[in-house]
Design an enzyme around this catalytic site. Structure first.
Site, PDB file in Angstrom:
ATOM      1  N   TYR A 224       0.804  -1.237   0.000  1.00 16.26           N
ATOM      2  CA  TYR A 224       0.000   0.000   0.000  1.00 16.26           C
ATOM      3  C   TYR A 224       0.829   1.275   0.000  1.00 16.26           C
ATOM      4  O   TYR A 224       0.267   2.365  -0.008  1.00 16.26           O
ATOM      5  CB  TYR A 224      -0.970   0.021   1.195  1.00 16.26           C
ATOM      6  CG  TYR A 224      -0.340  -0.274   2.534  1.00 16.26           C
ATOM      7  CD1 TYR A 224       0.381   0.684   3.219  1.00 16.26           C
ATOM      8  CD2 TYR A 224      -0.472  -1.536   3.115  1.00 16.26           C
ATOM      9  CE1 TYR A 224       0.966   0.413   4.439  1.00 16.26           C
ATOM     10  CE2 TYR A 224       0.105  -1.822   4.339  1.00 16.26           C
ATOM     11  CZ  TYR A 224       0.824  -0.846   5.000  1.00 16.26           C
ATOM     12  OH  TYR A 224       1.404  -1.130   6.207  1.00 16.26           O
ATOM     13  N   LYS A 225       2.155   1.163   0.060  1.00 12.49           N
ATOM     14  CA  LYS A 225       2.973   2.384   0.059  1.00 12.49           C
ATOM     15  C   LYS A 225       3.279   2.763  -1.385  1.00 12.49           C
ATOM     16  O   LYS A 225       2.412   3.171  -2.122  1.00 12.49           O
ATOM     17  CB  LYS A 225       4.232   2.157   0.893  1.00 12.49           C
ATOM     18  CG  LYS A 225       3.944   1.889   2.373  1.00 12.49           C
ATOM     19  CD  LYS A 225       5.242   1.668   3.118  1.00 12.49           C
ATOM     20  CE  LYS A 225       5.024   1.241   4.559  1.00 12.49           C
ATOM     21  NZ  LYS A 225       4.434   2.286   5.394  1.00 12.49           N
TER      22      LYS A 225
HETATM   23  C1  LIG Z   1       9.311  -0.943   7.771  1.00 15.61           C
HETATM   24  C2  LIG Z   1       7.859  -1.264   7.899  1.00 15.61           C
HETATM   25  N1  LIG Z   1       7.465  -2.549   8.000  1.00 15.61           N
HETATM   26  C3  LIG Z   1       6.151  -2.869   8.104  1.00 15.61           C
HETATM   27  C4  LIG Z   1       5.175  -1.895   8.092  1.00 15.61           C
HETATM   28  C5  LIG Z   1       3.717  -2.179   8.211  1.00 15.61           C
HETATM   29  O1  LIG Z   1       3.337  -3.479   8.485  1.00 15.61           O
HETATM   30  P1  LIG Z   1       1.843  -3.897   8.189  1.00 15.61           P
HETATM   31  O2  LIG Z   1       1.614  -3.810   6.711  1.00 15.61           O
HETATM   32  O3  LIG Z   1       1.727  -5.284   8.718  1.00 15.61           O
HETATM   33  O4  LIG Z   1       0.941  -2.943   8.912  1.00 15.61           O
HETATM   34  C6  LIG Z   1       5.547  -0.557   7.972  1.00 15.61           C
HETATM   35  C7  LIG Z   1       4.499   0.492   7.961  1.00 15.61           C
HETATM   36  O5  LIG Z   1       4.706   1.659   7.849  1.00 15.61           O
HETATM   37  C8  LIG Z   1       6.914  -0.236   7.880  1.00 15.61           C
HETATM   38  O6  LIG Z   1       7.299   1.046   7.780  1.00 15.61           O
END
Ligand SMILES: Cc1ncc(COP(=O)(O)O)c(C=O)c1O
Length: 414
Positions: A224-225
């Site tokens: 989603y990023k």
């Molecule tokens: C380095 C990193 N890992 C994982 C996540 C998010 O994990 P998830 O998709 O399980 O909420 C983020 C969210 O900003 C992140 O910055």
């Protein structure tokens, strides 16, 4: 090499006019007047996603019903999307699979990685991790009986000794924007006999990643990023081909079975990357991510990286010249090789500053304790956007808008 930076809005507009990535902006639905510097948190809506979801709902689900598992390619979707994402992170087909959340993917790869080194006793990570990475690493360490050890990014390689089973870090730090040398760190970990796990949440689609060339062992990343798959989009997992027959991930579910519809009593892991799957994938969310990935079709990652660095260079330079008098400091490595695709601004009133900027149409986010975080996504951001964002920041600081009581109220999501 540092590109020549514009010294006026007109020069910024001239850079946009010559930008090979400029046409890609039209692949996104961006609200009028908004300068979106938060694509590193939630990518904007790519064109085509809306139509794709309507088709899946009306036709595939609404009309063809359960047959769509076979006729619409739902069953293969996690691996097909994996291959599409693999192209963006330097992973050959058949080594990436989409699904689950990043946190769940991380749990699977870390337990799987630790089980590849049963004779070792340390899981090494960084204290500045995104919290989920630290929490999952801690839980995995307790579960498989490893000690959790911490090292700052600059000291990571020196901290790898022959007790270390797994090194698990983010390629780009979510706060500082600092980027590791993927090939060098992986090589150092292998030299000491460990297994290397990368979190690519802030890398995939933002900076060049070459998982196969780095010889990485496992990796995870967000959908989603920078991949723009929508809120809560499926994440992805990479496993180097050399571990496909041996990696033993802990969430053995029927979708990771060699023959799911044989409905056997005992688990037999699927050959290849499919064994990293757990249960039925979220087809609607997968469809959105699939359509979103079209935005990267034809994109040259070298152009993307060059523009990302030019945008962040410009933002850093304008911040230093125009915002420093207001007590704003820049938090990002100046050296290109160490920089991801984001810049943080440090200010004691960073929360209010970010809210006041949002009110003026410049969307970033806030990260504790005193950082405003701004992501630079070269597919849709223009040089004039950076220029205009700084104009609006000066206006906010000059008028003290960030001190307004309405901007001090913390929302649930910052
Ligand atoms: C380095 C990193 N890992 C994982 C996540 C998010 O994990 P998830 O998709 O399980 O909420 C983020 C969210 O900003 C992140 O910055």
């Amino acid at each position: 090499m540092t590109a020549v930076l514009p010294t006026s809005r007109a020069e910024a507009a001239a850079l946009d006019a010559a930008d090979p990535l400029a046409p890609y902006r039209d692949r996104f639905e961006l609200p009028d007047g908004v300068i979106y510097l938060d694509g590193n948190s939630l990518g904007p809506l790519p064109r085509g996603v809306r139509e794709r979801l309507a088709r899946v709902i009306d036709h595939e689900w609404g009309h063809d019903l359960i047959q769509s598992w076979n006729t619409a390619g739902w069953y293969e979707m996690p691996r097909r999307l994996g291959d599409r994402i693999g192209r963006l992170v330097g992973a050959r087909p058949g080594t990436v699979v989409a699904g689950d959340s990043t946190s769940v993917q991380l749990f699977k790869v870390l337990v799987g990685a630790a089980r590849l080194r049963p004779d070792r006793r340390v899981l090494l990570t960084e204290p500045g991790n995104f919290p989920t990475d630290s929490y999952v690493a801690g839980s995995v360490a307790r579960l498989v009986g490893l000690d959790l050890r911490w090292a700052e990014p600059e000291e990571l390689v020196d901290a790898v000794d022959d007790d270390v089973a797994v090194v698990a870090v983010s390629h780009v730090d979510y706060r500082t924007g600092r980027m590791h040398d993927g090939a060098a760190v992986t090589a150092a970990v292998h030299e000491a006999g460990g297994v290397m796990s990368w979190d690519l949440a802030h890398s995939a689609g933002a900076v060049p990643v070459a998982l196969d060339d780095w010889n990485a062992d496992v990796a995870v990343g967000c959908g989603y990023k920078y991949l723009n798959g929508g809120p809560g989009a499926p994440a992805f997992t990479y496993v180097n081909r050399r571990w496909h027959d041996t990696i033993d991930q802990p969430l053995a579910g029927w979708w990771g079975h060699a023959d799911p519809f044989a409905l056997e009593r005992d688990f037999r892991p699927a050959p290849g990357i499919a064994r990293m799957q757990v249960g039925t994938p979220p087809v609607l969310a997968m469809s959105a991510l699939d359509a979103a990935l079209d935005a990267y079709d034809g994109v040259d990652m070298v152009d993307l990286r060059a523009k990302s660095l030019a945008l962040t260079d410009l933002f850093v330079e304008l911040t230093e010249s125009r915002l420093r008098p207001y007590g704003v400091e820049v938090e990002v490595p100046r050296e290109h090789a160490l920089r991801g695709s984001q810049v943080c601004l440090r200010h004691p009133q960073a929360y209010g500053l970010v809210q006041a900027l949002i009110a003026r149409g410049v969307i970033g986010d806030y990260r504790e304790p005193d950082l405003g975080r701004f992501g630079f996504t070269p597919l849709y951001l223009r040089y004039v956007d950076v220029w205009d964002a700084l104009d609006r920041a000066v206006a906010v600081l000059d008028a003290g808008e960030y001190l307004s009581p309405e901007y001090q109220v913390r929302a649930a999501v910052t």
